[in-house]
Design a protein around this motif. Structure first.
Motif, PDB file in Angstrom:
ATOM      1  N   UNK A 143       1.351  -1.324  -0.166  1.00 53.46           N
ATOM      2  CA  UNK A 143       0.290   0.308  -0.094  1.00 53.46           C
ATOM      3  C   UNK A 143       0.839   1.128   0.073  1.00 53.46           C
ATOM      4  N   UNK A 144       1.742   1.165   1.183  1.00 52.10           N
ATOM      5  CA  UNK A 144       2.772   2.609   0.598  1.00 52.10           C
ATOM      6  C   UNK A 144       3.470   2.953  -0.550  1.00 52.10           C
ATOM      7  N   UNK A 145       3.938   1.816  -1.026  1.00 54.74           N
ATOM      8  CA  UNK A 145       4.357   1.215  -2.800  1.00 54.74           C
ATOM      9  C   UNK A 145       3.540   1.724  -3.472  1.00 54.74           C
ATOM     10  N   UNK A 182      12.087  16.170  -1.347  1.00 57.77           N
ATOM     11  CA  UNK A 182      11.016  15.751  -0.246  1.00 57.77           C
ATOM     12  C   UNK A 182      10.957  15.781   0.699  1.00 57.77           C
ATOM     13  N   UNK A 183       9.941  15.759   1.819  1.00 54.94           N
ATOM     14  CA  UNK A 183      10.142  16.510   2.842  1.00 54.94           C
ATOM     15  C   UNK A 183       9.479  14.701   3.317  1.00 54.94           C
ATOM     16  N   UNK A 192      13.257   5.538   9.843  1.00 54.02           N
ATOM     17  CA  UNK A 192      14.184   4.718   9.272  1.00 54.02           C
ATOM     18  C   UNK A 192      12.962   3.359   8.047  1.00 54.02           C
ATOM     19  N   UNK A 193      12.756   2.844   8.611  1.00 54.36           N
ATOM     20  CA  UNK A 193      12.029   1.921   8.161  1.00 54.36           C
ATOM     21  C   UNK A 193      11.069   2.375   6.635  1.00 54.36           C
ATOM     22  N   UNK A 223      12.414   1.358   3.138  1.00 53.09           N
ATOM     23  CA  UNK A 223      11.176   1.128   1.848  1.00 53.09           C
ATOM     24  C   UNK A 223      11.166   1.576   0.785  1.00 53.09           C
ATOM     25  N   UNK A 224      11.534   2.771   1.025  1.00 54.80           N
ATOM     26  CA  UNK A 224      11.267   4.092  -0.457  1.00 54.80           C
ATOM     27  C   UNK A 224      12.461   3.987  -1.149  1.00 54.80           C
ATOM     28  N   UNK A 225      13.700   3.232  -0.306  1.00 57.23           N
ATOM     29  CA  UNK A 225      15.236   3.021  -1.306  1.00 57.23           C
ATOM     30  C   UNK A 225      15.337   2.181  -1.693  1.00 57.23           C
ATOM     31  N   UNK A 226      14.703   0.488  -1.619  1.00 57.98           N
ATOM     32  CA  UNK A 226      13.900  -0.501  -1.673  1.00 57.98           C
ATOM     33  C   UNK A 226      13.855   0.178  -3.390  1.00 57.98           C
ATOM     34  N   UNK A 227      12.451   1.198  -3.190  1.00 55.58           N
ATOM     35  CA  UNK A 227      11.702   0.965  -4.533  1.00 55.58           C
ATOM     36  C   UNK A 227      12.292   1.255  -5.631  1.00 55.58           C
ATOM     37  N   UNK A 228      13.353   2.129  -5.383  1.00 52.63           N
ATOM     38  CA  UNK A 228      14.091   2.745  -7.153  1.00 52.63           C
ATOM     39  C   UNK A 228      15.032   2.973  -6.610  1.00 52.63           C
TER      40      UNK A 228
END
Length: 178
Positions: free
Chosen positions: A12-14, A34-35, A52-53, A57-62
């Motif tokens: 859902x976050x992605x 981004x903020x 941090x979690x 998760x954002x860094x793993x998106x691409x």
């Protein structure tokens, strides 16, 4: 307490992040701005785990999250918000939240929206990490601050005892679409 990022939450976050970034007229450049807003009503232990979690998760998106102009806003009180531009990875480092203090008390979300509209209009993605303990006294002021773009960029992550939940922005009886 261990904040479990369930596969459903991560999906859902992605999806919400992708929806924000791929909206017509939003992110097109090589570096994303981004903020991340930290609501200091959230307990230190929870914030030190959740923020941090979410960033991991954002860094793993691409690739888009590997090189980010990253703003961190501390929402301390209605009239006290602090902003820093730092490397995103700094928030993920152990010890970053050592100086964080939980400041419970009633805050007005419309003041935060007005601050974000004025100081973070260039951000293409805004994440608000909160426990939802704020109040809304002036719906019209909140609606005006959310227009014309903030409501399209804002993702609210609610921290609860059970984990995390997502919402785009609090429900207002007035229309913020458009």
């Amino acid at each position: 307490m261990s904040m479990n990022l369930s596969p459903v939450f991560l999906h859902q976050f992605h999806d919400q992040v992708q929806r924000v970034l791929h909206r017509k007229g939003n992110f097109t450049g090589p570096v994303l701005e981004m903020t991340l807003v930290l609501d200091h009503s959230v307990r230190k232990e929870q914030m030190a785990e959740v923020a941090p979690a979410l960033l991991r998760a954002l860094k793993q998106q691409g690739e888009v999250f590997r090189n980010v102009r990253f703003h961190l806003t501390d929402w301390l009180e209605d009239d006290h918000m602090e902003n820093r531009t730092i490397p995103m990875v700094t928030v993920m480092v152990s010890g970053f939240f050592d100086g964080y203090s939980c400041l419970p008390g009633e805050k007005r979300i419309e003041y935060l929206y007005q601050y974000l509209k004025f100081y973070h209009a260039r951000s293409k993605l805004i994440l608000l990490v909160t426990d939802g303990g704020y109040c809304l006294r002036e719906e019209q002021a909140a609606g005006e601050a959310l227009k014309p773009f903030l409501h399209k960029k804002l993702i609210q992550v609610m921290v609860t005892e059970e984990g995390m939940e997502l919402s785009r922005f609090p429900s207002l009886s007035i229309s913020v679409h458009g």
